[in-house]
Design a protein around this motif. Structure first.
Motif, PDB file in Angstrom:
ATOM      1  N   THR A 476       4.564 -14.373  -1.526  1.00 24.17           N
ATOM      2  CA  THR A 476       3.146 -14.075  -1.281  1.00 24.17           C
ATOM      3  C   THR A 476       2.871 -12.584  -1.129  1.00 24.17           C
ATOM      4  O   THR A 476       1.713 -12.188  -1.043  1.00 24.17           O
ATOM      5  N   LEU A 477       3.921 -11.763  -1.082  1.00 28.22           N
ATOM      6  CA  LEU A 477       3.749 -10.329  -0.882  1.00 28.22           C
ATOM      7  C   LEU A 477       4.617  -9.556  -1.851  1.00 28.22           C
ATOM      8  O   LEU A 477       5.733  -9.977  -2.184  1.00 28.22           O
ATOM      9  N   ALA A 478       4.113  -8.408  -2.296  1.00 26.50           N
ATOM     10  CA  ALA A 478       4.883  -7.521  -3.170  1.00 26.50           C
ATOM     11  C   ALA A 478       4.849  -6.105  -2.607  1.00 26.50           C
ATOM     12  O   ALA A 478       3.825  -5.657  -2.074  1.00 26.50           O
ATOM     13  N   ARG A 479       5.968  -5.423  -2.726  1.00 27.88           N
ATOM     14  CA  ARG A 479       6.062  -4.029  -2.304  1.00 27.88           C
ATOM     15  C   ARG A 479       6.771  -3.228  -3.391  1.00 27.88           C
ATOM     16  O   ARG A 479       7.725  -3.690  -4.009  1.00 27.88           O
ATOM     17  N   ARG A 480       6.313  -2.012  -3.590  1.00 28.26           N
ATOM     18  CA  ARG A 480       6.942  -1.118  -4.558  1.00 28.26           C
ATOM     19  C   ARG A 480       8.229  -0.554  -3.952  1.00 28.26           C
ATOM     20  O   ARG A 480       8.244  -0.142  -2.785  1.00 28.26           O
ATOM     21  N   THR A 504       7.776  -0.140 -13.059  1.00 23.80           N
ATOM     22  CA  THR A 504       7.745  -0.138 -11.601  1.00 23.80           C
ATOM     23  C   THR A 504       8.550  -1.318 -11.054  1.00 23.80           C
ATOM     24  O   THR A 504       8.445  -2.444 -11.545  1.00 23.80           O
ATOM     25  N   LEU A 505       9.340  -1.065 -10.029  1.00 23.20           N
ATOM     26  CA  LEU A 505      10.128  -2.118  -9.395  1.00 23.20           C
ATOM     27  C   LEU A 505       9.356  -2.684  -8.206  1.00 23.20           C
ATOM     28  O   LEU A 505       8.883  -1.929  -7.334  1.00 23.20           O
ATOM     29  N   LEU A 506       9.222  -4.009  -8.186  1.00 29.56           N
ATOM     30  CA  LEU A 506       8.489  -4.680  -7.119  1.00 29.56           C
ATOM     31  C   LEU A 506       9.415  -5.646  -6.401  1.00 29.56           C
ATOM     32  O   LEU A 506      10.024  -6.522  -7.030  1.00 29.56           O
ATOM     33  N   ALA A 507       9.516  -5.488  -5.102  1.00 27.53           N
ATOM     34  CA  ALA A 507      10.238  -6.454  -4.284  1.00 27.53           C
ATOM     35  C   ALA A 507       9.227  -7.461  -3.760  1.00 27.53           C
ATOM     36  O   ALA A 507       8.165  -7.074  -3.258  1.00 27.53           O
ATOM     37  N   VAL A 508       9.538  -8.764  -3.890  1.00 28.81           N
ATOM     38  CA  VAL A 508       8.603  -9.808  -3.475  1.00 28.81           C
ATOM     39  C   VAL A 508       9.208 -10.596  -2.319  1.00 28.81           C
ATOM     40  O   VAL A 508      10.431 -10.833  -2.260  1.00 28.81           O
ATOM     41  N   GLY A 524      15.684   2.188   6.301  1.00 30.44           N
ATOM     42  CA  GLY A 524      15.700   3.230   5.279  1.00 30.44           C
ATOM     43  C   GLY A 524      15.180   2.804   3.919  1.00 30.44           C
ATOM     44  O   GLY A 524      15.010   3.640   3.019  1.00 30.44           O
ATOM     45  N   LEU A 525      14.884   1.510   3.745  1.00 29.12           N
ATOM     46  CA  LEU A 525      14.430   1.029   2.439  1.00 29.12           C
ATOM     47  C   LEU A 525      13.013   1.504   2.132  1.00 29.12           C
ATOM     48  O   LEU A 525      12.149   1.573   3.022  1.00 29.12           O
ATOM     49  N   VAL A 526      12.779   1.825   0.871  1.00 29.77           N
ATOM     50  CA  VAL A 526      11.430   2.185   0.416  1.00 29.77           C
ATOM     51  C   VAL A 526      10.682   0.902   0.055  1.00 29.77           C
ATOM     52  O   VAL A 526      11.058   0.190  -0.884  1.00 29.77           O
ATOM     53  N   LEU A 527       9.643   0.592   0.814  1.00 26.49           N
ATOM     54  CA  LEU A 527       8.811  -0.592   0.566  1.00 26.49           C
ATOM     55  C   LEU A 527       7.356  -0.174   0.726  1.00 26.49           C
ATOM     56  O   LEU A 527       6.790  -0.206   1.819  1.00 26.49           O
ATOM     57  N   GLU A 528       6.766   0.264  -0.386  1.00 24.21           N
ATOM     58  CA  GLU A 528       5.421   0.828  -0.354  1.00 24.21           C
ATOM     59  C   GLU A 528       4.384  -0.230  -0.728  1.00 24.21           C
ATOM     60  O   GLU A 528       4.553  -0.953  -1.722  1.00 24.21           O
ATOM     61  N   PRO A 529       3.284  -0.332   0.035  1.00 25.91           N
ATOM     62  CA  PRO A 529       2.211  -1.265  -0.333  1.00 25.91           C
ATOM     63  C   PRO A 529       1.609  -0.892  -1.672  1.00 25.91           C
ATOM     64  O   PRO A 529       1.578   0.284  -2.061  1.00 25.91           O
TER      65      PRO A 529
END
Length: 536
Positions: A476-480, A504-508, A524-529
């Protein structure tokens, strides 16, 4: 001074000055498509107004042309309509009627100069209305409010004004006020002049034709309506005492919203809405490009594509790009350039399209919407121009909230499958993501609402002769994220990393709680809205 093929600067300015381009926004079932039909009826674009669900023998609305729209009684695609009224050219862009298609509505709002916010008299300010209002606020777009369905039981008019003010932060400044409570709609007090006047409405059979209206002064209104008129006058006096008076400067600044009362299904109050839009809504103005500079209205033709639609003509399987003219004069057959690809685009087949109906266009001016047919390679957000290059800001996508794996039921039709998924992605029906776990033959489709998947399945089977299986995924959520962090995320249970068409890489993630836990455990992970539209 001439502006090349665009004609004289004076001609462009004069044409832009008489144009009004707006969209109708609201929660589902508030009456958007019905209001669109009523406006088309008043503008002479149709001779009989339809009903969204075709009740009581009344035909369906013209703007709902797709089979799914007819079957379900909702609008799932935007529609453009142009008509002339009182010396002006009105460009109305109807929007989808379901929250699952918010992204299409957002794209429409990039192509208009004003919004009409439709509020159901019985339901008030609903969630989807507020979501789309926030888009208007972010874009600095002025909003006219219409309280619809006043012919049915609903809230008290003054209570609705308080709700609009509380929820939007704008001061409602009614320009018309109802005579008769909700459910007993007799007419409206017209507050636009120093002396109040009364506009009385007469019903027609099913509301399919123009509703006769009679204007009279206060004395005649009091004699005709008695206590109902006196109550309406007392309420307008209260509005005046609280400062709820229309001011165009405040309206254009987004501080106030003119309010009108109407019944779209009966065609009550539609004339007054058109009068307010022509008098108060802004005409097309220069639009800033990505470099920050604004291209003058007479600075040569330019426009931005806000929608792409395939399959509108089943006999020819054409592809239509809807473009809002931003500057200069568009002429059918002119050669323009795409700012994204730098390739030449021909405009031999240019139309105005409303629903399934279309007519040829020879020229168009700032504020107009043109449908260019068979524009291969043109995508949503592309800028087309002639002469000096210009590029308008891209139209962002909403952050997806639903995901599904798509597979062709017949592996022998993979080419049709690939073509259909690609074209639907470029239209903006869904976003297409690649999954390393599943391979190229099983892309992941991402959507704002689950009904978008229904559209995909329907169109893949009907237009591309390639039925598909869609398996929903529990995200239900995605982060760059980044290429460095993708391997770590891919190893975490319940998380998957997908790749968009632009790389673009998206983590869901399955839910917000899971995301928060991962952020806590892996700081430390990059998880941008995905900061796009109004989602997320």
């Amino acid at each position: 001074m001439r502006t090349g093929r665009a004609g004289t600067a004076d001609a462009v300015g004069a044409q832009a000055a008489v144009r009004r381009t707006f969209a109708v926004i609201s929660h589902p079932d508030a009456g958007k498509s019905t209001l669109t039909e009523a406006l088309a009826l008043h503008g002479g674009a149709i001779t009989e107004a339809g009903h969204v669900k075709g009740k009581a023998g009344r035909r369906g609305v013209v703007s709902d042309w797709q089979d799914m729209e007819k079957d379900r009684g909702i609008s799932i695609s935007s529609a453009a309509l142009q008509f002339t009224w009182s010396g002006h050219v009105v460009n109305l862009v109807d929007t989808p009627g379901h929250a699952d298609f918010s992204e299409d509505t957002y794209r429409v709002l990039t192509a208009v100069d004003c919004a009409v916010m439709l509020v159901d008299a019985a339901k008030g300010m609903e969630r989807q209305t507020m979501k789309l209002f926030e888009v208007c606020r972010l874009r600095g777009m002025p909003v006219v409010t219409v309280v619809n369905k006043w012919d049915r039981p609903g809230h008290d008019a003054l209570a609705l004004m308080d709700e609009i003010a509380d929820r939007t932060g704008m001061i409602p400044t009614p320009v018309t006020w109802p005579v008769g409570i909700a459910g007993d709609f007799r007419g409206v007090v017209d507050r636009r002049e120093a002396e109040l006047s009364y506009v009385a409405y007469t019903r027609t059979a099913g509301g399919a034709t123009l509703a006769p209206q009679q204007r009279m002064d206060a004395a005649a209104a009091a004699e005709r309506e008695g206590d109902a008129w006196e109550t309406a006058v007392e309420e307008t006096d209260l509005l005046a005492a609280t400062g709820a008076e229309h001011d165009r400067t405040a309206f254009l600044a987004g501080a106030t919203t003119p309010v009108l009362f109407a019944s779209a299904v009966l065609n009550f109050g539609v004339d007054q809405l058109l009068e307010v839009l022509l008098a108060e809504a802004p005409a097309p103005a220069p639009r800033p490009g990505t470099d920050g500079s604004a291209r003058e209205l007479a600075g040569g033709f330019s426009g931005q594509v806000f929608k792409v639609q395939s399959g509108m003509d089943k006999a020819h399987r054409d592809r239509v790009a809807f473009l809002r003219v931003a500057s200069g004069r568009f002429e059918r057959g002119m050669t323009v350039t795409s700012s994204r690809t730098r390739r030449v685009v021909t405009t031999k087949y240019a139309h105005r399209v409303f629903g399934a109906e279309r007519s040829g266009v020879d020229d168009a001016w700032p504020g107009d919407v043109v449908a260019i047919v068979n524009t291969g390679g043109v995508r949503v957000g592309d800028t087309l121009y002639e002469g000096k290059p210009v590029e308008y800001p891209p139209i962002p996508s909403f952050a997806p909230e639903h995901f599904a794996v798509a597979r062709a039921k017949d592996l022998g039709r993979y080419k049709q499958f690939q073509r259909g998924v690609t074209e639907l992605h470029h239209e903006g029906v869904v976003q297409t993501l690649r999954s390393d776990l599943r391979g190229e033959q099983s892309p992941v489709l991402a959507a704002v609402g689950p009904m978008q998947f229904d559209v995909v399945a329907h169109r893949m089977a009907g237009e591309y002769s390639c039925p598909v299986d869609l398996d929903l995924l529990p995200f239900t959520l995605a982060r760059r994220t980044t290429a460095d962090d993708a391997p770590t995320l891919a190893r975490i249970p319940g998380v998957e990393v997908l790749t968009s068409t632009d790389g673009t890489l998206l983590a869901v993630f399955p839910d917000r709680w899971r995301l928060q836990r991962i952020e806590r455990d892996h700081p430390g992970l990059v998880l941008e809205p995905l900061a796009a539209g109004t989602s997320d």
